[in-house]
Write a protein that holds these residues in place. Structure first.
Motif, PDB file in Angstrom:
ATOM      1  N   THR A 183      25.693  -4.979 -23.860  1.00 27.35           N
ATOM      2  CA  THR A 183      26.661  -5.771 -24.628  1.00 27.35           C
ATOM      3  C   THR A 183      27.028  -7.046 -23.886  1.00 27.35           C
ATOM      4  OG1 THR A 183      27.558  -3.732 -25.580  1.00 27.35           O
ATOM      5  CG2 THR A 183      28.920  -5.704 -25.752  1.00 27.35           C
ATOM      6  N   LEU A 184      27.258  -6.943 -22.575  1.00 26.85           N
ATOM      7  CA  LEU A 184      27.612  -8.134 -21.789  1.00 26.85           C
ATOM      8  C   LEU A 184      26.452  -9.131 -21.759  1.00 26.85           C
ATOM      9  CD1 LEU A 184      29.667  -9.613 -20.056  1.00 26.85           C
ATOM     10  CD2 LEU A 184      28.789  -8.365 -18.076  1.00 26.85           C
ATOM     11  N   ALA A 185      25.219  -8.639 -21.619  1.00 26.84           N
ATOM     12  CA  ALA A 185      24.053  -9.536 -21.598  1.00 26.84           C
ATOM     13  C   ALA A 185      23.910 -10.260 -22.939  1.00 26.84           C
ATOM     14  CB  ALA A 185      22.794  -8.748 -21.283  1.00 26.84           C
ATOM     15  N   GLU A 186      24.091  -9.534 -24.039  1.00 23.10           N
ATOM     16  CA  GLU A 186      24.018 -10.164 -25.364  1.00 23.10           C
ATOM     17  C   GLU A 186      25.127 -11.191 -25.543  1.00 23.10           C
ATOM     18  OE1 GLU A 186      24.274  -6.988 -28.174  1.00 23.10           O
ATOM     19  OE2 GLU A 186      22.314  -6.157 -27.617  1.00 23.10           O
ATOM     20  N   PHE A 187      26.332 -10.845 -25.069  1.00 23.40           N
ATOM     21  CA  PHE A 187      27.463 -11.759 -25.199  1.00 23.40           C
ATOM     22  C   PHE A 187      27.207 -13.054 -24.441  1.00 23.40           C
ATOM     23  CE2 PHE A 187      31.444 -13.573 -23.743  1.00 23.40           C
ATOM     24  CZ  PHE A 187      32.135 -13.698 -24.936  1.00 23.40           C
TER      25      PHE A 187
END
Length: 129
Positions: A73-77
């Motif tokens: 999720t953090l990488a996508e964000f």
């Protein structure tokens, strides 16, 4: 076997009593050597912790769950919102993804509207110290 006479037993008891008074305990010396850089790092950490300005900011929580999913999720964000910083926080037994660092609630709510388009369960929080 020869049985000791009471006189010899008393003499032996007196001898053992005086002999036991001269026992000596061990002396222990500990020498601790510490790198001077450690003390410097510790003082820097104390300065950062005393800076309450960072702790008084609003954050947006976009995820709450397992470690692998939090990292994804953090990488996508970060790909989608390049100008907003994010981090993963561990609170046993789950991981949280917090993004942004907003001085005011109004600034946080403006960014929350844009973030909710991609992450509908996002919420504005003010972390406690």
């Amino acid at each position: 076997m020869r049985i000791l006479k009471i006189k010899h037993i008393k003499l032996l008891a007196v001898f053992l009593t005086f002999y036991s008074l001269e026992t000596v305990a061990q002396q222990q010396e500990n020498n601790i050597s510490q790198d001077p850089k450690f003390e410097q790092l510790l003082s820097e950490k104390r300065k950062l912790n005393s800076n309450t300005d960072i702790n008084d900011r609003y954050k947006i929580q976009i995820f709450y769950g397992e470690n692998d999913k939090a990292r994804k999720t953090l990488a996508e964000f970060k790909k989608e919102f390049e100008n907003i910083d994010g981090t993963i926080i561990f609170e046993s037994p789950t991981y949280k993804v917090w993004v942004g660092s907003f001085k005011t609630r109004i600034e946080g709510e403006k960014n929350l509207i844009a973030i909710k388009e991609k992450y509908p369960y996002a919420l504005l929080i003010k972390p406690t110290k």
